[in-house]
Design a protein around this motif. Structure first.
Motif, PDB file in Angstrom:
ATOM      1  N   LYS A  82     114.465 -46.096 -30.383  1.00 25.47           N
ATOM      2  CA  LYS A  82     115.364 -46.096 -29.190  1.00 25.47           C
ATOM      3  C   LYS A  82     114.926 -47.385 -28.295  1.00 25.47           C
ATOM      4  CE  LYS A  82     116.882 -42.785 -31.257  1.00 25.47           C
ATOM      5  NZ  LYS A  82     118.053 -42.900 -32.256  1.00 25.47           N
ATOM      6  N   GLU A  83     113.769 -47.840 -28.211  1.00 23.15           N
ATOM      7  CA  GLU A  83     113.514 -48.629 -27.222  1.00 23.15           C
ATOM      8  C   GLU A  83     112.313 -49.468 -27.659  1.00 23.15           C
ATOM      9  OE1 GLU A  83     110.989 -49.377 -22.904  1.00 23.15           O
ATOM     10  OE2 GLU A  83     112.076 -47.367 -23.172  1.00 23.15           O
ATOM     11  N   VAL A  84     112.328 -51.019 -27.583  1.00 27.08           N
ATOM     12  CA  VAL A  84     111.085 -51.718 -27.620  1.00 27.08           C
ATOM     13  C   VAL A  84     111.069 -52.866 -26.700  1.00 27.08           C
ATOM     14  CG1 VAL A  84     109.723 -53.399 -29.052  1.00 27.08           C
ATOM     15  CG2 VAL A  84     110.888 -51.171 -30.297  1.00 27.08           C
ATOM     16  N   LEU A  98     112.793 -35.990 -34.953  1.00 27.47           N
ATOM     17  CA  LEU A  98     112.549 -34.589 -34.651  1.00 27.47           C
ATOM     18  C   LEU A  98     111.750 -34.567 -33.287  1.00 27.47           C
ATOM     19  CD1 LEU A  98     111.645 -32.963 -38.249  1.00 27.47           C
ATOM     20  CD2 LEU A  98     113.784 -32.654 -36.653  1.00 27.47           C
ATOM     21  N   GLY A  99     112.133 -35.139 -32.391  1.00 23.14           N
ATOM     22  CA  GLY A  99     111.725 -35.235 -31.122  1.00 23.14           C
ATOM     23  C   GLY A  99     111.437 -36.678 -30.575  1.00 23.14           C
ATOM     24  N   GLN A 100     111.058 -36.976 -29.522  1.00 17.70           N
ATOM     25  CA  GLN A 100     111.068 -38.400 -28.797  1.00 17.70           C
ATOM     26  C   GLN A 100     109.615 -38.582 -28.548  1.00 17.70           C
ATOM     27  OE1 GLN A 100     114.167 -40.224 -26.591  1.00 17.70           O
ATOM     28  NE2 GLN A 100     112.652 -40.644 -24.970  1.00 17.70           N
ATOM     29  N   TYR A 101     109.041 -39.804 -28.924  1.00 24.55           N
ATOM     30  CA  TYR A 101     107.703 -39.935 -28.956  1.00 24.55           C
ATOM     31  C   TYR A 101     107.512 -41.379 -28.106  1.00 24.55           C
ATOM     32  CZ  TYR A 101     107.395 -36.182 -31.963  1.00 24.55           C
ATOM     33  OH  TYR A 101     107.487 -34.950 -32.654  1.00 24.55           O
ATOM     34  N   GLU A 102     106.530 -41.870 -27.502  1.00 24.85           N
ATOM     35  CA  GLU A 102     106.301 -43.032 -26.538  1.00 24.85           C
ATOM     36  C   GLU A 102     104.936 -43.482 -26.940  1.00 24.85           C
ATOM     37  OE1 GLU A 102     108.124 -43.524 -22.806  1.00 24.85           O
ATOM     38  OE2 GLU A 102     109.196 -41.730 -22.801  1.00 24.85           O
ATOM     39  N   TRP A 103     104.730 -44.786 -27.119  1.00 26.21           N
ATOM     40  CA  TRP A 103     103.553 -45.286 -26.900  1.00 26.21           C
ATOM     41  C   TRP A 103     103.407 -46.772 -26.389  1.00 26.21           C
ATOM     42  CZ3 TRP A 103     105.982 -44.527 -31.568  1.00 26.21           C
ATOM     43  CH2 TRP A 103     106.323 -45.318 -32.155  1.00 26.21           C
ATOM     44  N   ASP A 104     102.492 -47.423 -25.963  1.00 24.11           N
ATOM     45  CA  ASP A 104     102.001 -48.535 -25.702  1.00 24.11           C
ATOM     46  C   ASP A 104     101.445 -49.273 -26.678  1.00 24.11           C
ATOM     47  OD1 ASP A 104     103.606 -48.895 -23.333  1.00 24.11           O
ATOM     48  OD2 ASP A 104     101.586 -48.366 -22.119  1.00 24.11           O
ATOM     49  N   ALA A 105     101.843 -50.467 -27.284  1.00 25.49           N
ATOM     50  CA  ALA A 105     100.985 -51.014 -28.292  1.00 25.49           C
ATOM     51  C   ALA A 105     100.689 -52.503 -28.212  1.00 25.49           C
ATOM     52  CB  ALA A 105     101.957 -51.070 -29.713  1.00 25.49           C
ATOM     53  N   ILE A 106      99.379 -52.828 -28.769  1.00 21.71           N
ATOM     54  CA  ILE A 106      99.231 -54.209 -28.644  1.00 21.71           C
ATOM     55  C   ILE A 106      99.124 -54.878 -30.111  1.00 21.71           C
ATOM     56  CG2 ILE A 106      96.566 -53.490 -29.056  1.00 21.71           C
ATOM     57  CD1 ILE A 106      95.930 -55.915 -27.033  1.00 21.71           C
ATOM     58  N   ASN A 107      99.339 -56.223 -30.089  1.00 22.75           N
ATOM     59  CA  ASN A 107      99.449 -56.979 -31.494  1.00 22.75           C
ATOM     60  C   ASN A 107      98.181 -57.151 -31.827  1.00 22.75           C
ATOM     61  OD1 ASN A 107     102.276 -56.659 -31.000  1.00 22.75           O
ATOM     62  ND2 ASN A 107     102.455 -58.889 -30.545  1.00 22.75           N
ATOM     63  N   GLY A 110      99.640 -43.159 -25.448  1.00 25.12           N
ATOM     64  CA  GLY A 110     100.947 -42.335 -25.865  1.00 25.12           C
ATOM     65  C   GLY A 110     100.330 -41.982 -27.310  1.00 25.12           C
ATOM     66  N   LEU A 111     101.477 -41.930 -28.189  1.00 25.83           N
ATOM     67  CA  LEU A 111     101.181 -41.446 -29.524  1.00 25.83           C
ATOM     68  C   LEU A 111     100.318 -42.296 -30.233  1.00 25.83           C
ATOM     69  CD1 LEU A 111     102.035 -39.255 -31.817  1.00 25.83           C
ATOM     70  CD2 LEU A 111     103.872 -41.024 -32.438  1.00 25.83           C
ATOM     71  N   LYS A 112      99.270 -41.719 -30.731  1.00 28.94           N
ATOM     72  CA  LYS A 112      98.100 -42.620 -31.377  1.00 28.94           C
ATOM     73  C   LYS A 112      98.322 -43.013 -32.667  1.00 28.94           C
ATOM     74  CE  LYS A 112      93.289 -42.491 -32.466  1.00 28.94           C
ATOM     75  NZ  LYS A 112      91.832 -41.820 -32.410  1.00 28.94           N
ATOM     76  N   ASN A 113      98.641 -44.158 -32.853  1.00 30.12           N
ATOM     77  CA  ASN A 113      99.303 -44.875 -34.215  1.00 30.12           C
ATOM     78  C   ASN A 113      98.704 -46.327 -34.382  1.00 30.12           C
ATOM     79  OD1 ASN A 113     101.725 -46.850 -33.737  1.00 30.12           O
ATOM     80  ND2 ASN A 113     101.655 -45.166 -32.169  1.00 30.12           N
ATOM     81  N   TYR A 138      99.496 -42.266 -38.118  1.00 33.53           N
ATOM     82  CA  TYR A 138      99.432 -41.821 -36.914  1.00 33.53           C
ATOM     83  C   TYR A 138      98.872 -40.396 -36.708  1.00 33.53           C
ATOM     84  CZ  TYR A 138     103.515 -38.792 -38.304  1.00 33.53           C
ATOM     85  OH  TYR A 138     104.244 -37.994 -38.894  1.00 33.53           O
ATOM     86  N   THR A 139      98.495 -39.851 -35.582  1.00 35.36           N
ATOM     87  CA  THR A 139      98.179 -38.662 -35.299  1.00 35.36           C
ATOM     88  C   THR A 139      99.199 -37.568 -34.727  1.00 35.36           C
ATOM     89  OG1 THR A 139      95.853 -39.387 -34.820  1.00 35.36           O
ATOM     90  CG2 THR A 139      96.254 -37.107 -33.970  1.00 35.36           C
ATOM     91  N   PRO A 140      99.703 -36.822 -35.498  1.00 38.93           N
ATOM     92  CA  PRO A 140     100.740 -35.856 -34.923  1.00 38.93           C
ATOM     93  C   PRO A 140     100.533 -34.930 -33.875  1.00 38.93           C
ATOM     94  CG  PRO A 140     100.291 -35.401 -37.445  1.00 38.93           C
ATOM     95  CD  PRO A 140      99.160 -36.171 -36.936  1.00 38.93           C
ATOM     96  N   PRO A 141     101.642 -34.995 -33.031  1.00 40.19           N
ATOM     97  CA  PRO A 141     101.187 -34.493 -31.835  1.00 40.19           C
ATOM     98  C   PRO A 141     100.833 -33.075 -31.840  1.00 40.19           C
ATOM     99  CG  PRO A 141     103.719 -34.563 -32.057  1.00 40.19           C
ATOM    100  CD  PRO A 141     102.733 -35.384 -32.986  1.00 40.19           C
TER     101      PRO A 141
END
Length: 302
Positions: A35-37, A52-61, A77-80, A102-105
């Motif tokens: 939905k967003e990047v 099955l739900g909305q999840y957010e996170w910040d990521a670094i390359n 946010g969501l650990k992945n 990823y670690t499920p919420p």
């Protein structure tokens, strides 16, 4: 952590596939669950997905190798973590392999997701959007390195087409010069023009194929007719030869034309005489031998 993976074969050079995949901010234009990047800078980005739900996170390359691999790690946010590997299978074939951990919420949302098979749904969504990526690349012009050149953007299942994007994603798209109303109108006109040209080319190619097919069929018919005429001619010649042999066999031999008559004409007296039975097998003894002359016994012999 939960692990997921998916693969797809893209009919394009590895460099083009790699470059198009790194345009994360264009994912909502052709993917369904992203939905967003949006970018914080060249190394950091913000992601929003809906599975099955909305999840957010910040990521670094991290772990980027040009034309070979890209990777990321969430910082909030969501650990992945994840990696995408690119393998050239040929000049115009590239394998894309995606690996996500990823670690499920926790809490009710995570338990509800597990109850309804979130892992299986995530796998299906990942495979589907990876297939959408492959089609986006394959419908881009040869050598294109910007997803906006692809005809597959904003298809009916994409998040952007359905309006299922975040306000930040919408604002980022509106700031993009290539997303202005004029640019989008020009893009649509270009796509329509190219589609018309493809249809005309396809019609021309179909006409040419039909012409070649009809020409080949006519050539085959002509060849078949030639072969049929030659077969009839050979059969006629065989009948004529057989008829000639039959007529020749029915004509009685003229005694004047026999071997005996021919030999007599040459002065061969034996030509008029009957041959003994073994003449043909042993001509050296075929003549009737003369009777041996018995001489008188010498004097003194008993």
């Amino acid at each position: 952590m939960v692990e997921h993976s998916a693969s797809v074969i893209v009919k394009a050079p590895v460099h083009q596939v790699y470059e198009l995949f790194t345009h994360f901010n264009d994912f909502p234009k052709f993917m369904s669950f992203v939905k967003e990047v949006t970018y914080h800078d060249d190394m950091r980005s913000h992601w929003v997905v809906k599975v099955l739900g909305q999840y957010e996170w910040d990521a670094i390359n991290e772990d980027w190798i040009p034309d070979k691999q890209i990777g990321w790690r969430s910082t909030r946010g969501l650990k992945n973590t994840g990696k995408v590997k690119f393998h050239a299978l040929g000049p115009n074939r590239t394998s894309v392999d995606v690996y996500i951990r990823y670690t499920p919420p926790t809490g009710p949302l995570g338990n509800l997701g597990n109850h309804f098979g979130a892992n299986g749904y995530f796998d299906a969504s990942l495979h589907k959007d990876l297939a959408n990526f492959a089609r986006m690349v394959e419908e881009a012009p040869v050598g294109a390195l910007d997803p906006m050149s692809s005809h597959y953007l904003f298809h009916e299942e994409s998040a952007a087409r359905k309006g299922d994007i975040t306000p930040r994603q919408k604002a980022a798209m509106e700031r993009d010069p290539m997303m202005s109303p004029q640019a989008l109108s020009e893009r649509e006109a270009k796509i329509a023009q190219e589609a018309t040209l493809r249809q005309q080319l396809a019609a021309t190619q179909a006409t040419e194929r039909q012409r070649k097919l009809e020409s080949e069929q006519a050539r085959q018919r002509e060849q078949s007719e030639i072969l049929a005429r030659e077969a009839i001619k050979r059969q006629q010649e065989m009948r004529e030869r057989e008829e000639a042999r039959r007529k020749a066999a029915s004509i009685p031999l003229d005694p004047r034309h026999t071997y005996a008559a021919w030999a007599h004409g040459l002065g061969d007296k034996d030509g008029m005489r009957a041959r003994i039975p073994n003449f043909a097998q042993d001509p050296m003894t075929s003549r009737r031998p003369r009777k041996p002359v018995i001489s008188a016994k010498p004097q003194g012999e008993e």
